[in-house]
Design a protein around this motif. Structure first.
Motif, PDB file in Angstrom:
ATOM      1  N   ALA A   1      -5.133   2.487  11.915  1.00  0.00           N
ATOM      2  CA  ALA A   1      -4.985   3.223  10.997  1.00  0.00           C
ATOM      3  C   ALA A   1      -4.831   1.950   9.796  1.00  0.00           C
ATOM      4  CB  ALA A   1      -3.618   3.851  10.688  1.00  0.00           C
ATOM      5  N   SER A   2      -5.457   2.423   8.587  1.00  0.00           N
ATOM      6  CA  SER A   2      -5.435   1.614   7.373  1.00  0.00           C
ATOM      7  C   SER A   2      -5.227   2.376   6.291  1.00  0.00           C
ATOM      8  CB  SER A   2      -6.810   0.785   7.344  1.00  0.00           C
ATOM      9  OG  SER A   2      -7.734   1.410   7.285  1.00  0.00           O
ATOM     10  N   GLY A   3      -4.909   1.884   5.215  1.00  0.00           N
ATOM     11  CA  GLY A   3      -4.723   2.415   3.970  1.00  0.00           C
ATOM     12  C   GLY A   3      -3.176   2.579   3.577  1.00  0.00           C
ATOM     13  N   ARG A   4      -2.784   3.961   3.425  1.00  0.00           N
ATOM     14  CA  ARG A   4      -1.449   4.142   3.183  1.00  0.00           C
ATOM     15  C   ARG A   4      -0.460   3.787   4.319  1.00  0.00           C
ATOM     16  NH1 ARG A   4      -1.015  10.185   1.012  1.00  0.00           N
ATOM     17  NH2 ARG A   4       1.333   9.523   0.842  1.00  0.00           N
ATOM     18  N   THR A   5       0.798   3.695   3.988  1.00  0.00           N
ATOM     19  CA  THR A   5       1.907   3.176   5.048  1.00  0.00           C
ATOM     20  C   THR A   5       1.871   4.134   6.228  1.00  0.00           C
ATOM     21  OG1 THR A   5       3.438   2.768   3.252  1.00  0.00           O
ATOM     22  CG2 THR A   5       4.233   2.633   5.265  1.00  0.00           C
ATOM     23  N   PHE A   6       1.451   3.535   7.348  1.00  0.00           N
ATOM     24  CA  PHE A   6       1.234   4.106   8.697  1.00  0.00           C
ATOM     25  C   PHE A   6       2.436   4.933   9.001  1.00  0.00           C
ATOM     26  CE2 PHE A   6      -0.491   5.230  12.652  1.00  0.00           C
ATOM     27  CZ  PHE A   6       0.329   4.686  13.768  1.00  0.00           C
ATOM     28  N   SER A   7       3.701   4.212   8.917  1.00  0.00           N
ATOM     29  CA  SER A   7       4.978   4.584   9.519  1.00  0.00           C
ATOM     30  C   SER A   7       5.442   5.754   8.710  1.00  0.00           C
ATOM     31  CB  SER A   7       6.034   3.374   9.593  1.00  0.00           C
ATOM     32  OG  SER A   7       6.029   3.037   8.244  1.00  0.00           O
ATOM     33  N   ASN A   8       4.824   6.301   7.791  1.00  0.00           N
ATOM     34  CA  ASN A   8       5.263   7.530   6.803  1.00  0.00           C
ATOM     35  C   ASN A   8       4.630   8.585   7.556  1.00  0.00           C
ATOM     36  OD1 ASN A   8       6.536   6.016   5.270  1.00  0.00           O
ATOM     37  ND2 ASN A   8       5.243   6.147   3.491  1.00  0.00           N
ATOM     38  N   PHE A   9       3.741   8.352   8.628  1.00  0.00           N
ATOM     39  CA  PHE A   9       3.148   9.592   9.064  1.00  0.00           C
ATOM     40  C   PHE A   9       3.335   9.805  10.782  1.00  0.00           C
ATOM     41  CE2 PHE A   9       0.183  10.495   5.562  1.00  0.00           C
ATOM     42  CZ  PHE A   9       0.177   9.223   4.901  1.00  0.00           C
ATOM     43  N   ALA A  10       3.643  11.195  11.077  1.00  0.00           N
ATOM     44  CA  ALA A  10       3.603  11.553  12.241  1.00  0.00           C
ATOM     45  C   ALA A  10       2.195  11.563  12.775  1.00  0.00           C
ATOM     46  CB  ALA A  10       4.110  12.886  12.526  1.00  0.00           C
ATOM     47  N   MET A  11       1.779  11.340  14.126  1.00  0.00           N
ATOM     48  CA  MET A  11       0.588  11.066  14.519  1.00  0.00           C
ATOM     49  C   MET A  11       0.380  12.185  15.473  1.00  0.00           C
ATOM     50  SD  MET A  11      -0.554   8.767  12.476  1.00  0.00           S
ATOM     51  CE  MET A  11      -2.473   8.646  13.550  1.00  0.00           C
TER      52      MET A  11
ATOM     53  N   ASN B   1       4.122   0.642  14.892  1.00  0.00           N
ATOM     54  CA  ASN B   1       4.017   0.722  13.747  1.00  0.00           C
ATOM     55  C   ASN B   1       3.774  -0.731  12.859  1.00  0.00           C
ATOM     56  OD1 ASN B   1       4.339   3.452  13.353  1.00  0.00           O
ATOM     57  ND2 ASN B   1       6.574   3.396  13.161  1.00  0.00           N
ATOM     58  N   ALA B   2       3.887  -1.778  13.755  1.00  0.00           N
ATOM     59  CA  ALA B   2       3.656  -3.133  13.369  1.00  0.00           C
ATOM     60  C   ALA B   2       2.263  -3.349  13.450  1.00  0.00           C
ATOM     61  CB  ALA B   2       4.511  -4.199  14.121  1.00  0.00           C
ATOM     62  N   LYS B   3       1.610  -2.632  14.276  1.00  0.00           N
ATOM     63  CA  LYS B   3       0.192  -2.755  14.444  1.00  0.00           C
ATOM     64  C   LYS B   3      -0.835  -1.668  13.766  1.00  0.00           C
ATOM     65  CE  LYS B   3       0.159  -5.719  18.680  1.00  0.00           C
ATOM     66  NZ  LYS B   3      -0.198  -5.783  20.059  1.00  0.00           N
ATOM     67  N   ASN B   4       0.133  -0.913  13.200  1.00  0.00           N
ATOM     68  CA  ASN B   4      -0.762   0.382  12.660  1.00  0.00           C
ATOM     69  C   ASN B   4      -1.590   1.198  13.431  1.00  0.00           C
ATOM     70  OD1 ASN B   4       0.689  -0.162  10.201  1.00  0.00           O
ATOM     71  ND2 ASN B   4      -1.217  -1.004   9.227  1.00  0.00           N
ATOM     72  N   SER B   5      -0.975   1.475  14.674  1.00  0.00           N
ATOM     73  CA  SER B   5      -1.826   2.076  16.012  1.00  0.00           C
ATOM     74  C   SER B   5      -0.820   2.906  16.530  1.00  0.00           C
ATOM     75  CB  SER B   5      -2.400   0.953  16.971  1.00  0.00           C
ATOM     76  OG  SER B   5      -3.168  -0.214  16.010  1.00  0.00           O
TER      77      SER B   5
ATOM     78  N   ARG C   1       1.631  14.686  20.331  1.00  0.00           N
ATOM     79  CA  ARG C   1       2.130  14.178  19.152  1.00  0.00           C
ATOM     80  C   ARG C   1       3.290  13.214  19.293  1.00  0.00           C
ATOM     81  NH1 ARG C   1       5.641  19.417  16.435  1.00  0.00           N
ATOM     82  NH2 ARG C   1       6.369  20.089  18.572  1.00  0.00           N
ATOM     83  N   ILE C   2       3.701  12.486  18.076  1.00  0.00           N
ATOM     84  CA  ILE C   2       4.403  11.506  18.023  1.00  0.00           C
ATOM     85  C   ILE C   2       5.381  11.529  16.728  1.00  0.00           C
ATOM     86  CG2 ILE C   2       2.967   9.714  17.746  1.00  0.00           C
ATOM     87  CD1 ILE C   2       4.866   7.995  19.749  1.00  0.00           C
ATOM     88  N   THR C   3       6.521  11.139  16.650  1.00  0.00           N
ATOM     89  CA  THR C   3       7.304  11.151  15.217  1.00  0.00           C
ATOM     90  C   THR C   3       6.718   9.736  14.589  1.00  0.00           C
ATOM     91  OG1 THR C   3       9.188  10.639  16.405  1.00  0.00           O
ATOM     92  CG2 THR C   3       8.962  12.771  15.751  1.00  0.00           C
ATOM     93  N   THR C   4       7.310   9.802  13.414  1.00  0.00           N
ATOM     94  CA  THR C   4       6.972   8.585  12.704  1.00  0.00           C
ATOM     95  C   THR C   4       7.693   7.436  13.220  1.00  0.00           C
ATOM     96  OG1 THR C   4       9.085   9.105  11.313  1.00  0.00           O
ATOM     97  CG2 THR C   4       6.885   9.784  10.260  1.00  0.00           C
ATOM     98  N   SER C   5       8.810   7.468  13.821  1.00  0.00           N
ATOM     99  CA  SER C   5       9.511   6.221  14.638  1.00  0.00           C
ATOM    100  C   SER C   5       9.176   6.030  16.042  1.00  0.00           C
ATOM    101  CB  SER C   5      10.848   6.472  14.519  1.00  0.00           C
ATOM    102  OG  SER C   5      11.218   7.671  15.238  1.00  0.00           O
TER     103      SER C   5
END
Length: 121
Positions: A24-34, A74-78, A50-54
């Motif tokens: 992921a790139s752009g807005r703060t990745f850790s704000n989003f569930a994936m 979250n450190a790797k936005n992945s 699915r996975i929660t933000t944390s």
């Protein structure tokens, strides 16, 4: 905006494993569930995991529970999808998505372009 790029798809024999990644790139990745969804030819897009933000909570469809594992860094936005004991019916285009913690595609605002997974029997 969030840009999502999947990788790791390919051709594998039944019983084998694949690991999908979504960067992921752009807005703060850790704000989003994936989440991961998939769409087989001629079928509707369906929820996979699915996975929660944390990353503290995860959820899976019955079709993949016990075989697939979703995780995130979250450190790797992945976000990742480890797929084991693959079956022919897992053949589909796999999409990662960012948004709310939902099993519905409508809960996710951002989508990747998809990566093809083909399982030969």
């Amino acid at each position: 905006q969030v840009q999502l790029v999947e990788s790791g798809g390919g051709l594998v024999q039944a019983g084998g494993s694949l690991r999908l990644a979504c960067a992921a790139s752009g807005r703060t990745f850790s704000n989003f569930a994936m989440a991961w969804f998939r769409q087989a030819a001629g079928k509707e897009r369906e929820f996979v995991a699915r996975i929660t933000t944390s990353g503290a909570s995860t959820d899976y469809s019955n079709a993949v529970k016990g075989r697939f594992t979703i995780s995130r860094d979250n450190a790797k936005n992945s976000v990742y999808l480890q797929m084991n004991s693959l079956k022919a019916e897992d053949t589909a285009v796999y999409y990662c998505a960012a948004g709310w913690y939902s099993v519905s595609a409508s809960g996710y605002e951002y989508w990747g372009q998809g990566t093809q997974v083909t399982v030969s029997s």
